[in-house]
Design a protein around this motif. Structure first.
Motif, PDB file in Angstrom:
ATOM      1  N   ILE A  49      14.383   5.373  -7.289  1.00  0.00           N
ATOM      2  CA  ILE A  49      15.040   6.124  -8.356  1.00  0.00           C
ATOM      3  C   ILE A  49      13.989   7.052  -8.937  1.00  0.00           C
ATOM      4  N   LEU A  50      14.204   8.350  -8.786  1.00  0.00           N
ATOM      5  CA  LEU A  50      13.217   9.344  -9.189  1.00  0.00           C
ATOM      6  C   LEU A  50      13.720  10.131 -10.394  1.00  0.00           C
ATOM      7  N   GLY A  51      12.870  10.273 -11.377  1.00  0.00           N
ATOM      8  CA  GLY A  51      13.185  11.087 -12.533  1.00  0.00           C
ATOM      9  C   GLY A  51      12.173  12.200 -12.693  1.00  0.00           C
ATOM     10  N   HIS A  52      12.655  13.370 -13.056  1.00  0.00           N
ATOM     11  CA  HIS A  52      11.743  14.499 -13.259  1.00  0.00           C
ATOM     12  C   HIS A  52      12.402  15.461 -14.236  1.00  0.00           C
ATOM     13  N   HIS A  53      11.601  16.064 -15.092  1.00  0.00           N
ATOM     14  CA  HIS A  53      12.152  16.963 -16.095  1.00  0.00           C
ATOM     15  C   HIS A  53      12.614  18.280 -15.494  1.00  0.00           C
ATOM     16  N   ASP A  54      12.152  18.588 -14.279  1.00  0.00           N
ATOM     17  CA  ASP A  54      12.471  19.892 -13.687  1.00  0.00           C
ATOM     18  C   ASP A  54      13.319  19.755 -12.419  1.00  0.00           C
ATOM     19  N   ASP A  55      12.730  19.228 -11.348  1.00  0.00           N
ATOM     20  CA  ASP A  55      13.425  19.208 -10.056  1.00  0.00           C
ATOM     21  C   ASP A  55      13.135  17.914  -9.315  1.00  0.00           C
ATOM     22  N   PRO A  56      13.910  16.854  -9.552  1.00  0.00           N
ATOM     23  CA  PRO A  56      13.658  15.593  -8.857  1.00  0.00           C
ATOM     24  C   PRO A  56      13.927  15.679  -7.358  1.00  0.00           C
ATOM     25  N   VAL A  57      14.787  16.617  -6.929  1.00  0.00           N
ATOM     26  CA  VAL A  57      15.082  16.746  -5.498  1.00  0.00           C
ATOM     27  C   VAL A  57      13.853  17.228  -4.740  1.00  0.00           C
ATOM     28  N   ALA A  58      13.147  18.209  -5.308  1.00  0.00           N
ATOM     29  CA  ALA A  58      11.921  18.690  -4.671  1.00  0.00           C
ATOM     30  C   ALA A  58      10.878  17.577  -4.610  1.00  0.00           C
ATOM     31  N   LEU A  59      10.799  16.777  -5.668  1.00  0.00           N
ATOM     32  CA  LEU A  59       9.870  15.645  -5.683  1.00  0.00           C
ATOM     33  C   LEU A  59      10.238  14.643  -4.598  1.00  0.00           C
ATOM     34  N   ALA A  60      11.533  14.398  -4.431  1.00  0.00           N
ATOM     35  CA  ALA A  60      11.981  13.454  -3.408  1.00  0.00           C
ATOM     36  C   ALA A  60      11.566  13.915  -2.020  1.00  0.00           C
TER      37      ALA A  60
ATOM     38  N   GLU B  37       0.829  -1.200   0.000  1.00  0.00           N
ATOM     39  CA  GLU B  37       0.000   0.000   0.000  1.00  0.00           C
ATOM     40  C   GLU B  37       0.865   1.252   0.000  1.00  0.00           C
ATOM     41  N   ASN B  38       1.954   1.226   0.766  1.00  0.00           N
ATOM     42  CA  ASN B  38       2.869   2.367   0.786  1.00  0.00           C
ATOM     43  C   ASN B  38       3.551   2.554  -0.561  1.00  0.00           C
ATOM     44  N   LEU B  39       3.935   1.443  -1.189  1.00  0.00           N
ATOM     45  CA  LEU B  39       4.571   1.533  -2.502  1.00  0.00           C
ATOM     46  C   LEU B  39       3.592   2.084  -3.534  1.00  0.00           C
ATOM     47  N   GLU B  40       2.343   1.666  -3.456  1.00  0.00           N
ATOM     48  CA  GLU B  40       1.347   2.178  -4.395  1.00  0.00           C
ATOM     49  C   GLU B  40       1.121   3.667  -4.170  1.00  0.00           C
ATOM     50  N   GLY B  41       1.111   4.094  -2.906  1.00  0.00           N
ATOM     51  CA  GLY B  41       0.999   5.525  -2.627  1.00  0.00           C
ATOM     52  C   GLY B  41       2.186   6.303  -3.180  1.00  0.00           C
ATOM     53  N   LEU B  42       3.377   5.716  -3.068  1.00  0.00           N
ATOM     54  CA  LEU B  42       4.580   6.333  -3.615  1.00  0.00           C
ATOM     55  C   LEU B  42       4.471   6.477  -5.131  1.00  0.00           C
ATOM     56  N   ARG B  43       3.989   5.428  -5.786  1.00  0.00           N
ATOM     57  CA  ARG B  43       3.863   5.470  -7.246  1.00  0.00           C
ATOM     58  C   ARG B  43       2.813   6.494  -7.684  1.00  0.00           C
ATOM     59  N   GLN B  44       1.680   6.513  -6.995  1.00  0.00           N
ATOM     60  CA  GLN B  44       0.620   7.454  -7.367  1.00  0.00           C
ATOM     61  C   GLN B  44       1.074   8.895  -7.188  1.00  0.00           C
ATOM     62  N   SER B  45       1.778   9.171  -6.096  1.00  0.00           N
ATOM     63  CA  SER B  45       2.260  10.537  -5.849  1.00  0.00           C
ATOM     64  C   SER B  45       3.274  10.946  -6.899  1.00  0.00           C
ATOM     65  N   THR B  46       4.126  10.009  -7.309  1.00  0.00           N
ATOM     66  CA  THR B  46       5.121  10.320  -8.333  1.00  0.00           C
ATOM     67  C   THR B  46       4.442  10.609  -9.667  1.00  0.00           C
ATOM     68  N   ARG B  47       3.473   9.761 -10.033  1.00  0.00           N
ATOM     69  CA  ARG B  47       2.753  10.002 -11.282  1.00  0.00           C
ATOM     70  C   ARG B  47       2.007  11.335 -11.230  1.00  0.00           C
ATOM     71  N   GLY B  48       1.439  11.654 -10.063  1.00  0.00           N
ATOM     72  CA  GLY B  48       0.715  12.915  -9.931  1.00  0.00           C
ATOM     73  C   GLY B  48       1.609  14.128 -10.105  1.00  0.00           C
ATOM     74  N   ALA B  49       2.895  13.983  -9.799  1.00  0.00           N
ATOM     75  CA  ALA B  49       3.858  15.076  -9.968  1.00  0.00           C
ATOM     76  C   ALA B  49       4.557  15.012 -11.321  1.00  0.00           C
ATOM     77  N   ASP B  50       4.044  14.150 -12.215  1.00  0.00           N
ATOM     78  CA  ASP B  50       4.605  14.003 -13.558  1.00  0.00           C
ATOM     79  C   ASP B  50       6.052  13.522 -13.506  1.00  0.00           C
ATOM     80  N   GLY B  51       6.327  12.606 -12.587  1.00  0.00           N
ATOM     81  CA  GLY B  51       7.671  12.069 -12.451  1.00  0.00           C
ATOM     82  C   GLY B  51       7.735  10.601 -12.815  1.00  0.00           C
TER      83      GLY B  51
ATOM     84  N   LEU C 201       9.377   6.764 -11.653  1.00  0.00           N
ATOM     85  CA  LEU C 201       9.790   6.080 -10.426  1.00  0.00           C
ATOM     86  C   LEU C 201      10.141   4.633 -10.702  1.00  0.00           C
ATOM     87  N   LEU C 202      11.256   4.214 -10.135  1.00  0.00           N
ATOM     88  CA  LEU C 202      11.608   2.802 -10.026  1.00  0.00           C
ATOM     89  C   LEU C 202      11.944   2.585  -8.561  1.00  0.00           C
ATOM     90  N   VAL C 203      11.359   1.576  -7.944  1.00  0.00           N
ATOM     91  CA  VAL C 203      11.554   1.398  -6.510  1.00  0.00           C
ATOM     92  C   VAL C 203      11.844  -0.061  -6.210  1.00  0.00           C
TER      93      VAL C 203
END
Length: 385
Positions: free
Chosen positions: A224-235, A196-210, A212-214
């Protein structure tokens, strides 16, 4: 079970080919996705339509019997067809076949058997629809299990520092986009329920247009977080999905192929983070350079020397001497000024220059600690060369 009328069964058998052909023609006319399919896939869909009608006839004429719908209807097509046809399209196909048969009920049913045949068509179409849903659910579960294994392989490859086309192609299979900025975040695994926590992590990442590989490896979770703008803020926003304890963000790198560098720093920082109880959560791996150095991380030692010691040693000589004297005397401006035979304001100015050059403030307890370790490491390195 609807009682079968033998005359109706005979009529159904005689009309089997015509009914299947009519169903295929209706799909050609009404379903754009069917027209857009390859010839091979259209032929498989046609076979399914033929099998559905044949299985219906067998089901209708077997009082008390039960035909295995999944095997008899969908067993004619390869499993890969579920990747070409969505569940919605499969249900549209079933509806088209049922409409083709139901429209012919008045001409096929024997006198008085029309209500029975119509009821049988409706019941059978319901069972076929449920069978289709079951197939797609199983296919989704199978793909989910495969994706989880593939994701674990990609995360493991990144942690090992692999740099190959296999890594790129596997990540692409998991819908990893061509993101330019990537960070690796390491922390403790979330508490149960983990999924459930992993699914929440994935949904939040998708919601931020990022992206994720976990991976969860024992008590540790690596994202592993990828983002076109600021992956640190997403993290920083995703820390809530980690377990208790430190969470370390590695440096930002360009693309997944360079993520091994960020992963090494994040994991090294996580191993050393407990040595700094007051560390923020999350903490950047570069803010843990002294602790990482003390655990034997050669990358941290090199970074400290290059970022702190070398600029001072190769710059104005009085800066290195001033900061060392200041930290040795417990952070006393007056004591450092007396030892250096200068005015306290001169010491204060020099310390500001040190902060500007190295980004660590020697008047701050943490900054003084980092600079002290950096100077010691640099001097030891100079002695060994």
């Amino acid at each position: 079970m609807v009682t079968a009328d033998q005359a109706t069964v005979a009529n159904l058998r005689a009309a089997r080919g015509a009914l299947a052909g009519e169903a295929v023609r209706r799909m050609e006319d009404a379903l754009p996705w069917y027209r857009a399919m390859s010839a091979q896939d259209r032929s498989w869909v046609g076979l399914i339509a033929h099998a559905a009608i044949s299985a219906f006839i067998a089901w209708y004429q077997a009082p008390g019997g039960r035909v295995q719908i999944t095997a008899d209807v969908f067993g004619t097509a390869p499993r890969e067809l579920t990747r070409s046809i969505s569940l919605q399209h499969a249900l549209e196909m079933v509806r088209t076949v049922v409409d083709a048969v139901e429209e012919q009920v008045p001409s096929i049913a024997a006198p008085g058997a029309e209500p029975h045949l119509r009821e049988a068509v409706l019941r059978y179409s319901r069972d076929v629809a449920f069978a289709a849903a079951e197939i797609y659910a199983r296919a989704a579960e199978s793909r989910g299990s495969w994706d989880a294994r593939l994701e674990a392989l990609v995360v493991d490859a990144v942690l090992r520092g692999a740099d190959s086309e296999d890594l790129r192609s596997r990540a692409a299979a998991l819908n990893w986009s061509a993101t330019t900025k990537v960070v690796v975040v390491a922390g403790s695994a979330p508490p149960d329920p983990v999924e459930e926590n992993l699914e929440g992590l994935r949904q939040s990442t998708r919601g931020a247009d990022g992206d994720l590989l976990v991976g969860v490896q024992g008590e540790r979770m690596v994202a592993i977080l990828g983002h076109h703008d600021d992956p640190v803020a997403l993290a920083g926003e995703l820390v809530v999905f980690f377990g208790p304890g430190p969470v370390v963000i590695g440096p930002t790198v360009d693309g997944l192929m360079a993520a091994g560098e960020s992963a090494r720093a994040a994991n090294s920082g996580l191993s050393a983070a407990r040595a700094w109880p007051g560390a923020p959560r999350p903490v950047h791996s570069d803010d843990l350079l002294p602790e990482r150095l003390l655990t034997g991380d050669p990358d941290a030692r090199s970074a400290l020397i290059e970022q702190a010691y070398r600029p001072l040693a190769e710059g104005a000589a009085h800066l290195l001497e001033t900061v060392w004297t200041y930290v040795e005397l417990g952070g006393s401006l007056e004591g450092a000024a007396r030892a250096l035979f200068v005015h306290p304001n001169t010491v204060r100015y020099r310390l500001r220059r040190v902060s500007d050059i190295t980004r660590w403030d020697p008047t701050d307890a943490r900054g003084a600690f980092v600079l002290r370790i950096a100077i010691i490491a640099g001097r030891v390195g100079d002695l060994s060369t």
